[in-house]
Enzyme design. Structure first.
Site, mmCIF file in Angstrom:
data_model
loop_
_atom_site.group_PDB
_atom_site.id
_atom_site.type_symbol
_atom_site.label_atom_id
_atom_site.label_comp_id
_atom_site.label_asym_id
_atom_site.label_seq_id
_atom_site.Cartn_x
_atom_site.Cartn_y
_atom_site.Cartn_z
ATOM 1 C CG HIS A 3 -3.175 -0.813 -6.688
ATOM 2 N ND1 HIS A 3 -3.517 -0.120 -5.548
ATOM 3 C CD2 HIS A 3 -3.263 -2.122 -6.345
ATOM 4 C CE1 HIS A 3 -3.811 -0.981 -4.570
ATOM 5 N NE2 HIS A 3 -3.649 -2.207 -5.042
ATOM 6 N NE ARG A 55 -4.263 -1.458 0.151
ATOM 7 C CZ ARG A 55 -4.442 -2.501 -0.663
ATOM 8 N NH1 ARG A 55 -3.548 -2.789 -1.577
ATOM 9 N NH2 ARG A 55 -5.549 -3.239 -0.590
HETATM 10 P P1 NAP Z 1 -1.806 -11.553 4.873
HETATM 11 O O1 NAP Z 1 -1.934 -12.983 4.472
HETATM 12 O O2 NAP Z 1 -2.753 -11.010 5.864
HETATM 13 O O3 NAP Z 1 -0.307 -11.356 5.394
HETATM 14 C C1 NAP Z 1 0.098 -10.259 6.137
HETATM 15 C C2 NAP Z 1 1.455 -10.524 6.731
HETATM 16 O O4 NAP Z 1 1.935 -9.344 7.369
HETATM 17 C C3 NAP Z 1 1.447 -11.623 7.798
HETATM 18 O O5 NAP Z 1 2.592 -12.416 7.690
HETATM 19 C C4 NAP Z 1 1.474 -10.830 9.101
HETATM 20 O O6 NAP Z 1 2.074 -11.525 10.182
HETATM 21 C C5 NAP Z 1 2.333 -9.656 8.694
HETATM 22 N N1 NAP Z 1 2.130 -8.486 9.564
HETATM 23 C C6 NAP Z 1 0.982 -7.829 9.826
HETATM 24 N N2 NAP Z 1 1.194 -6.815 10.678
HETATM 25 C C7 NAP Z 1 2.507 -6.841 10.977
HETATM 26 C C8 NAP Z 1 3.346 -6.056 11.808
HETATM 27 N N3 NAP Z 1 2.859 -5.019 12.528
HETATM 28 N N4 NAP Z 1 4.656 -6.362 11.877
HETATM 29 C C9 NAP Z 1 5.156 -7.410 11.187
HETATM 30 N N5 NAP Z 1 4.410 -8.201 10.353
HETATM 31 C C10 NAP Z 1 3.109 -7.909 10.262
HETATM 32 O O7 NAP Z 1 -1.900 -10.611 3.594
HETATM 33 P P2 NAP Z 1 -1.632 -10.973 2.050
HETATM 34 O O8 NAP Z 1 -2.822 -11.638 1.469
HETATM 35 O O9 NAP Z 1 -0.318 -11.632 1.946
HETATM 36 O O10 NAP Z 1 -1.575 -9.491 1.433
HETATM 37 C C11 NAP Z 1 -0.641 -8.546 1.921
HETATM 38 C C12 NAP Z 1 -0.991 -7.161 1.404
HETATM 39 O O11 NAP Z 1 -0.691 -7.071 0.018
HETATM 40 C C13 NAP Z 1 -2.474 -6.800 1.461
HETATM 41 O O12 NAP Z 1 -2.830 -6.342 2.749
HETATM 42 C C14 NAP Z 1 -2.595 -5.719 0.415
HETATM 43 O O13 NAP Z 1 -2.445 -4.442 1.010
HETATM 44 C C15 NAP Z 1 -1.420 -5.985 -0.526
HETATM 45 N N6 NAP Z 1 -1.871 -6.346 -1.883
HETATM 46 C C16 NAP Z 1 -1.475 -5.570 -2.925
HETATM 47 C C17 NAP Z 1 -1.845 -5.921 -4.214
HETATM 48 C C18 NAP Z 1 -1.377 -5.127 -5.393
HETATM 49 O O14 NAP Z 1 -1.874 -5.336 -6.490
HETATM 50 N N7 NAP Z 1 -0.414 -4.257 -5.235
HETATM 51 C C19 NAP Z 1 -2.646 -7.055 -4.426
HETATM 52 C C20 NAP Z 1 -3.028 -7.811 -3.335
HETATM 53 C C21 NAP Z 1 -2.644 -7.455 -2.045
HETATM 54 P P3 NAP Z 1 1.455 -12.889 10.760
HETATM 55 O O15 NAP Z 1 1.671 -13.929 9.668
HETATM 56 O O16 NAP Z 1 2.260 -13.177 11.949
HETATM 57 O O17 NAP Z 1 0.007 -12.631 11.001
HETATM 58 C C1 GLV Z 2 -5.310 -5.141 -4.012
HETATM 59 O O1 GLV Z 2 -4.555 -4.261 -3.779
HETATM 60 C C2 GLV Z 2 -5.856 -6.007 -3.018
HETATM 61 O O2 GLV Z 2 -5.697 -5.714 -1.820
HETATM 62 O O3 GLV Z 2 -6.474 -7.013 -3.393
#
Ligand code: NAP
Ligand code: GLV
Length: 313
Positions: free
Chosen positions: A276, A228
């Site tokens: 994005h 983000r």
């Molecule tokens: P997720 O499965 O919820 O993973 C989040 C990770 O971050 C987990 O490992 C979590 O730790 C860790 N975390 C959270 N808060 C933390 C903190 N304060 N300090 C250290 N680690 C922390 O999320 P995801 O599905 O992988 O997606 C991640 C992010 O990618 C989304 O939230 C979104 O903003 C972004 N995204 C971007 C796009 C794009 O097109 N650019 C697309 C999709 C997603 P734990 O494992 O210990 O809970």
């Molecule tokens: C895109 O940024 C998503 O969070 O799916």
């Protein structure tokens, strides 16, 4: 079963047909201002407060993406918008991990193989060979080791890079060194040549990509922000690039999207911007997963992708 849908840009028609096909008893409608008719489920991306406020009887609120930061922020401002007992669910992977892996791998290889320097030599008409980077010293850190971060980390490790990940809880991922919690952040960052950000945007992580963090990376490190825009302190990145502390950055996300005309990022050559698109929602896969989750909820089975509202992700 009534499903109400809101997305600022996606056409609703494929969702009407797609959800009906997957759940034959379901009727999906686009939410329009003034619609307070009952609904069992809501499928949303950046919904207006009015759509959800006061809505009773929801059995699940589905975010049409992986990140729920915008929804969480609206909930913080309007805590009564969604009853505490309504499960908030997000998309886990549904085709996004593969896209994210491709995007990050492309950016890493570009930096590791020094392609920008070769493009510059080509423009100068110069046939010149550069030293190959030492892979063993090209340490990559993936901040956020969740659904997307773990796949990214595993792929990079599989390509022979030394890889670390950082998360709240410790992970056990083959060939990836796990660091956990704020106290291990400095050790995670020390010696990194590339930092990939895949953290959720929460009050604890907003602004985490700042000057202090950049100073802990190797001099001449690369930053890839695919999470983000709110994670990044933009002025600190520009200053770190100017000093040479950061060599280049790939940014798929910005604080304000679309990036406003005249923003310095547009004309900073060592910043690469994409709009994005690192990992977009694939409607057919998203619908498969949402339909499966609705079946689970209807059967009293715990759904997947449940957001922890207290943690904010
Ligand atoms: P997720 O499965 O919820 O993973 C989040 C990770 O971050 C987990 O490992 C979590 O730790 C860790 N975390 C959270 N808060 C933390 C903190 N304060 N300090 C250290 N680690 C922390 O999320 P995801 O599905 O992988 O997606 C991640 C992010 O990618 C989304 O939230 C979104 O903003 C972004 N995204 C971007 C796009 C794009 O097109 N650019 C697309 C999709 C997603 P734990 O494992 O210990 O809970
Ligand atoms: C895109 O940024 C998503 O969070 O799916």
């Amino acid at each position: 079963m009534e499903i109400v849908f809101y997305h600022p840009s996606e056409p609703v028609e494929p969702w009407i047909a797609g959800m009906h096909k997957r759940l034959p008893g379901a009727h999906l409608r686009a939410w329009l201002p003034g619609d307070s008719l009952p609904a069992d489920y809501a499928l949303v991306w950046h919904p207006p407060v009015e759509m959800l406020a006061g809505r009773r009887g929801l059995k699940g609120l589905f975010a049409l993406g992986a990140g729920v930061d915008a929804l969480m922020q609206t909930l913080r401002l309007h805590p009564r918008m969604l009853a505490e007992n309504v499960p908030l669910l997000r998309l886990e992977d549904t085709g996004m991990a593969e896209q994210m892996v491709e995007y990050v791998l492309a950016a890493v290889l570009r930096y590791y193989r020094r392609l920008d320097e070769y493009y510059l030599y080509q423009r100068q008409g110069s046939w010149r060979e550069l030293a190959l980077n030492d892979k063993r010293g090209f340490i990559i850190g993936v901040a956020g080791a969740g659904v997307l971060g773990q796949k990214v980390a595993c792929t990079l490790a599989g390509r022979g890079f030394p890889v670390r990940c950082w998360s709240l809880s410790r992970k056990s991922i083959p060939q990836v060194a796990s660091f956990a919690g704020d106290e291990q952040l400095p050790d995670f960052l020390s010696g990194l040549q590339v930092l990939v950000n895949l953290l959720p945007n929460t009050p604890r992580t907003e602004g985490i990509l700042d000057g202090e963090l950049f100073a802990r990376l190797n001099r001449g490190a690369f930053v890839i922000n695919v999470a983000r825009g709110a994670h990044l302190v933009e002025a600190d990145l520009l200053a770190a690039l100017a000093r040479g502390q950061i060599a280049a950055a790939t940014l798929d996300v910005c604080r304000e999207e679309p990036l406003p005309p005249g923003h310095p990022f547009w004309r900073t050559p060592r910043i690469t911007l994409t709009p994005h698109i690192a990992a977009v929602t694939i409607p057919s896969l998203a619908m498969d997963s949402i339909a499966e989750n609705i079946r689970r909820i209807e059967a009293g089975v715990p759904p997947l992708g449940l957001v922890d509202r207290a943690q904010g992700y």
